[in-house]
Design a protein around this motif. Structure first.
Motif, short mmCIF file in Angstrom:
data_model
loop_
_atom_site.label_atom_id
_atom_site.label_comp_id
_atom_site.label_asym_id
_atom_site.label_seq_id
_atom_site.Cartn_x
_atom_site.Cartn_y
_atom_site.Cartn_z
N MET A 179 22.55 50.26 39.36
CA MET A 179 23.81 49.60 39.66
C MET A 179 24.70 49.58 38.41
N VAL A 180 26.00 49.55 38.63
CA VAL A 180 26.97 49.44 37.55
C VAL A 180 27.89 48.26 37.89
N THR A 181 27.89 47.25 37.03
CA THR A 181 28.75 46.08 37.27
C THR A 181 30.10 46.22 36.60
N GLU A 182 30.18 47.06 35.57
CA GLU A 182 31.44 47.34 34.91
C GLU A 182 31.37 48.73 34.30
N PRO A 183 32.52 49.43 34.23
CA PRO A 183 32.50 50.80 33.67
C PRO A 183 32.08 50.79 32.21
N GLY A 184 31.46 51.89 31.78
CA GLY A 184 31.09 51.96 30.38
C GLY A 184 30.15 53.10 30.07
N GLU A 185 29.47 52.97 28.94
CA GLU A 185 28.50 53.95 28.47
C GLU A 185 27.23 53.87 29.31
N PRO A 186 26.28 54.78 29.10
CA PRO A 186 25.07 54.76 29.93
C PRO A 186 24.35 53.42 29.97
N GLU A 187 24.50 52.62 28.91
CA GLU A 187 23.79 51.35 28.84
C GLU A 187 24.21 50.34 29.91
N VAL A 188 25.34 50.59 30.59
CA VAL A 188 25.75 49.65 31.64
C VAL A 188 24.93 49.83 32.91
N LEU A 189 24.16 50.90 33.01
CA LEU A 189 23.33 51.14 34.19
C LEU A 189 22.17 50.15 34.24
N GLY B 234 19.18 63.67 42.62
CA GLY B 234 19.85 64.52 41.65
C GLY B 234 20.85 63.74 40.82
N VAL B 235 21.01 64.14 39.56
CA VAL B 235 21.99 63.55 38.65
C VAL B 235 23.10 64.57 38.44
N ASN B 236 24.33 64.18 38.73
CA ASN B 236 25.46 65.09 38.66
C ASN B 236 26.55 64.54 37.74
N ARG B 237 27.41 65.44 37.28
CA ARG B 237 28.49 65.00 36.39
C ARG B 237 29.41 63.99 37.08
N ALA B 238 29.54 64.09 38.39
CA ALA B 238 30.32 63.09 39.11
C ALA B 238 29.73 61.69 38.94
N THR C 203 14.91 69.07 34.53
CA THR C 203 14.53 67.99 33.63
C THR C 203 14.41 66.72 34.46
N THR C 204 13.26 66.06 34.41
CA THR C 204 13.03 64.90 35.26
C THR C 204 12.88 63.63 34.43
N TYR C 205 13.36 62.53 35.01
CA TYR C 205 13.21 61.19 34.43
C TYR C 205 12.79 60.24 35.55
N ALA C 206 12.06 59.19 35.20
CA ALA C 206 11.80 58.13 36.15
C ALA C 206 13.11 57.37 36.41
N LEU C 207 13.21 56.76 37.59
CA LEU C 207 14.41 55.98 37.90
C LEU C 207 14.67 54.91 36.85
N ASP C 208 13.62 54.30 36.32
CA ASP C 208 13.80 53.27 35.30
C ASP C 208 14.40 53.83 34.01
N VAL D 26 19.19 55.51 32.19
CA VAL D 26 20.09 55.52 31.03
C VAL D 26 19.88 56.79 30.21
N GLU D 27 18.62 57.14 29.98
CA GLU D 27 18.32 58.35 29.21
C GLU D 27 18.77 59.60 29.96
N ALA D 28 18.62 59.60 31.28
CA ALA D 28 19.06 60.75 32.07
C ALA D 28 20.56 60.97 31.92
N HIS D 29 21.34 59.89 31.97
CA HIS D 29 22.79 60.02 31.80
C HIS D 29 23.14 60.45 30.38
N ARG D 30 22.43 59.93 29.41
CA ARG D 30 22.68 60.36 28.02
C ARG D 30 22.43 61.86 27.88
N ARG D 31 21.36 62.33 28.49
CA ARG D 31 21.02 63.75 28.38
C ARG D 31 22.11 64.62 28.99
#
Length: 328
Positions: free
Chosen positions: A1-11, A34-38, A293-298, A301-306
């Motif tokens: 979830m995202v409560t406010e826009p921001g860097e990956p840490e807001v996830l 899947g993780v997409n640029r959108a 490249t796979t990440y756990a749902l938890d 944040v790292e997936a978005h950084r990547r």
């Protein structure tokens, strides 16, 4: 979830109410998303979901059919427990998601559910874009970010259509990846890729443009007579000046299309074409899987950084649950 826009840490991964399928919908128990640029753009506040869509990020999932809504039955080719992939307007980063029945497909032949999680959104985007552009055999096609999810798929699909393919990327490893996928020419966007393209192929018939404003004039200059520029993203900005006088002599077309906000009937039609025309190309190896490249749902944040780093080759996928079908 995202409560406010921001860097990956807001996830944040949080508990939310259970979802149930409505009329014409399917409940999918998610194995991977899947993780997409959108997704990055939505997190940053630049790409809100269409009205009525889930605020949860995620445009594609793989999993199993968990329940069928009213009006959905075996005649739709969907049964509880069967493996599937699904195209979404939102909601994919979750354990369960509801999807219009027309946007739920069998996985591509030979793909397990984790590999399949990163295929449908790019396949639907590339198919619909190149169908709009009427790319045909013998034409020349240009795509940027050739080592990414969209680019990797577009290179191979355009080659399957019989086109000559030009791709750009940012490092020699990524350029070699483009060549390995079938790109006839691969140029670094850190150099004068436009001049190199002109030297190699002259004009380009179709450009799949995820950059937008940054390359608009360059793309118009590169287009061959009757060329088509199709914009699908704005990584290089949204606003630019277009000299209409440059379009007339060469009879050029400039279009902007998207997948996420299309009406349901159009999305269902695109998914049907993908299943009929694209899945066989994955099944026989004409279009090969790109690195995953796979990440756990938890670890979202790292997936978005990547993905945001630009270092990734191929597709990023979040593992959500096991690949076993749900218990009835």
């Amino acid at each position: 979830m995202v409560t406010e826009p921001g860097e990956p840490e807001v996830l944040r991964v949080e508990e939310v109410p259970e979802v149930e399928p409505g009329p014409g919908e399917v409940l999918v128990e998610v194995v991977a998303a899947g993780v997409n640029r959108a997704d990055l753009m939505q997190r940053q506040g630049h790409y809100p979901p269409p009205p009525g869509a889930s605020e949860t990020i995620g445009l594609e999932v793989s999993g199993h059919v968990a329940a069928l809504g009213e009006g959905v039955d075996g005649t739709d080719g969907l049964e509880v427990g069967q493996p599937c992939v699904a195209l979404l307007a939102g909601g994919g980063y979750a354990e369960r998601v509801v999807v219009p029945a027309g946007q739920v497909l069998p996985p591509p032949p030979g793909y397990d559910l984790v590999d399949a999680a990163g295929v449908l959104e790019v396949a639907a985007t590339v198919w619909s874009t190149l169908a709009h552009a009427h790319l045909s055999s013998g034409e020349t096609f240009l795509v940027h970010g050739g080592a990414g999810g969209i680019g990797s798929f577009a290179i191979q699909y355009a080659r399957a259509l019989g086109a000559t393919v030009v791709a750009t990327a940012g490092s020699e490893d990524k350029l070699q990846h483009c060549r390995d996928l079938g790109a006839d020419h691969a140029f670094s966007y850190r150099e004068d890729w436009a001049a190199q393209t002109k030297d190699a192929v002259g004009g380009v018939d179709v450009v799949l443009d995820n950059m937008g404003a940054k390359y608009l004039e360059t793309h118009v200059d590169l287009l061959a007579p009757d060329g088509r520029l199709v914009v699908i993203g704005f990584q290089g900005g949204r606003r630019a000046t277009l000299d209409l006088g440059a379009l007339l002599p060469k009879r050029l077309s400039v279009a902007a299309i998207s997948l996420r906000g299309r009406p349901l009937d159009q999305k269902a039609d695109i998914c049907r074409h993908v299943a009929e025309e694209v899945w066989p190309l994955l099944g026989d190896g004409t279009i090969r899987p790109t690195p995953l490249t796979t990440y756990a749902l938890d670890d979202v944040v790292e997936a978005h950084r990547r993905l945001e780093s630009g270092d990734n080759v191929g597709k990023i996928v979040l593992r959500v649950s096991s690949s076993h079908p749900p218990t009835p």
